[in-house]
Design an enzyme around this catalytic site. Structure first.
Site: not given
Ligand code: BV8
Ligand code: ZN
Length: 243
Positions: A104, A106, A121, A129, A152, A189, A215, A233
Site C-alpha cells: 500500500n 497510502d 511500492h 525529482c 533544481c 487483504g 481476506n 480485516a
Molecule cells: C517489477 C503503485 C521488475 C501504483 C503498484 C513477474 C515478475 C516480475 C514482474 C512481473 C511479473 N509478471 C508481471 C510483472 C509485471 C508487474 C506485474 O506484476 N503485473 C501484474 C499485473 C501481472 N510487476 C511490476 O511491474 C513490478 N515491477 O517486478 O520490477 C521488472 C521490471 C521490468 C519488467 C518486468 C519486471 C512493480 C509492481 C508495482 C506496481 N505498482 N502500485 C499506485 O498504487 O499508484 S501495484 C498496485 O497493486 C498497488 O500497489 C497494490 O497494492 C498492488 C497489489 O494489489 P492489492 O494490494 O492486492 O489490491 P487488490 O485490489 O488487487 O486486492 C485487494 C484484496 O483485498 C482483494 O483480495 C480483496 O478480496 C481484499 N479485500 C477487500 N476488502 C477487504 C479485503 N480483505 C480484507 N478485508 C477487507 N475489508
Molecule cells: Zn530536482
C-alpha cells in the site's frame, strides 16, 4: 473459511511466535474507506493501470497522472487507520522479530504507528525529482500541477513504483530476509496478483513458515496457505492479535 487451524490456534501461535512477518495489500485499507485496486469499487475501474501507473503514461501525460494522484491524495488525506492497522502495531511491539511488508502507498500503517516496515511500492505522500532524484515528503492537497523541484526546478513525480519499474533493492532484500526467517507469515487483504509481492508467500512457505491469510475472498494464495480466514480485516486481525 478453509483452514486446518482454528482462529484461536493461530492467535495462540502468533502470541508465542518469536518471528512474524506480515504482508498487506489494499484490502487492509478498504476498511478505512480507501477503494482497492481490483474490487467492484476498484481504483482501476475507471482507468487501466498502464494508462496511469506506468513511466510511459507519465512521460506521455504527466498532468493526467498527477490529476489521478491528486484525486487519491485528497481521498486518502481524510482517512484514518483502522483496527487492523492498530492490531499490527501491537504485534510489532509484542513479537521479538517483526517485519511488515506493505504494497500500500497510502501511508496508513505509518500513521497507525508501524515503524518496522517496508513500503515496497512507495508512498503517495513522497515525491521524487525526475531531474536530480531528490525524494521529499509532500502533503499538499492538491499538489499544484505540474509540480517542480524546489532545488533544481525539475518535474516532480510520485515516489511510487509503477508497473514495469523495479522495486528498491533494499526493500526487496529486507523483505526476502523477513520472509526467509519468519515462523509465521500473515497475509492480509491482497489479491496476490502483482509481482514480485505475489511470490512472497511461497518464499516463506519454502522455509517452513506457517502461512495464514485474511481476506474477504479466496485469492491466488489460498491453495498454498495453512489457514485462510474469510472476513473483513478490521474484524479478524484484532481477533488474531488481541490488544
Ligand atoms: C517489477 C503503485 C521488475 C501504483 C503498484 C513477474 C515478475 C516480475 C514482474 C512481473 C511479473 N509478471 C508481471 C510483472 C509485471 C508487474 C506485474 O506484476 N503485473 C501484474 C499485473 C501481472 N510487476 C511490476 O511491474 C513490478 N515491477 O517486478 O520490477 C521488472 C521490471 C521490468 C519488467 C518486468 C519486471 C512493480 C509492481 C508495482 C506496481 N505498482 N502500485 C499506485 O498504487 O499508484 S501495484 C498496485 O497493486 C498497488 O500497489 C497494490 O497494492 C498492488 C497489489 O494489489 P492489492 O494490494 O492486492 O489490491 P487488490 O485490489 O488487487 O486486492 C485487494 C484484496 O483485498 C482483494 O483480495 C480483496 O478480496 C481484499 N479485500 C477487500 N476488502 C477487504 C479485503 N480483505 C480484507 N478485508 C477487507 N475489508
Ligand atoms: Zn530536482
Amino acid at each position: 473459511m478453509t483452514t486446518r487451524y482454528s482462529l484461536s490456534e493461530i492467535r495462540d501461535r502468533l502470541a508465542n511466535a518469536r518471528s512474524v512477518t506480515v504482508l498487506t495489500g489494499a484490502g487492509i485499507s478498504a476498511d478505512s474507506g480507501i477503494p482497492t485496486f481490483r474490487g467492484a469499487d476498484g481504483l482501476w475501474k475507471n482507468y487501466r493501470p498502464e494508462e496511469l501507473a506506468s513511466p510511459d503514461a507519465f512521460a506521455r501525460n504527466p498532468a493526467l497522472v498527477w490529476e489521478w494522484y491528486n484525486w487519491r491524495r485528497e481521498l486518502i488525506a481524510a482517512k484514518q487507520p483502522n483496527a487492523a492497522h492498530t492490531a499490527l502495531v501491537t504485534l510489532e511491539h509484542r513479537a521479538e522479530n517483526f517485519w511488515l511488508i506493505t504494497q500500500n502507498v497510502d501511508g496508513l500503517h505509518r500513521a497507525a504507528g508501524s515503524r518496522k516496515l517496508s513500503e515496497i511500492h512507495g508512498n503517495i505522500w513522497k515525491v521524487r525529482c525526475t531531474q536530480c532524484g531528490i525524494v521529499e515528503d509532500n502533503h499538499a492537497v492538491p499538489i499544484p500541477i505540474p509540480p517542480t523541484c524546489s532545488s533544481c526546478g525539475g518535474l516532480l513525480r510520485p515516489h511510487i513504483v509503477w508497473f514495469g519499474e523495479s522495486l528498491a533493492r533494499e526493500d526487496i532484500e529486507r523483505s526476502l530476509h523477513a520472509l526467509r526467517s519468519c515462523e509465521i507469515l500473515l497475509i492480509i487483504g491482497t489479491s496476490g496478483v502483482v509481482y514480485p509481492a505475489a511470490s512472497f508467500a511461497s518464499v516463506a512457505k519454502e522455509q517452513g513458515a506457517l502461512v495464514v491469510e485474511v481476506n474477504l475472498d479466496p485469492t491466488s494464495h489460498t491453495s498454498l496457505v495453512d489457514a485462510s480466514f474469510h472476513g473483513r480485516a478490521k474484524d479478524l486481525v484484532p481477533l488474531l492479535v488481541p490488544g
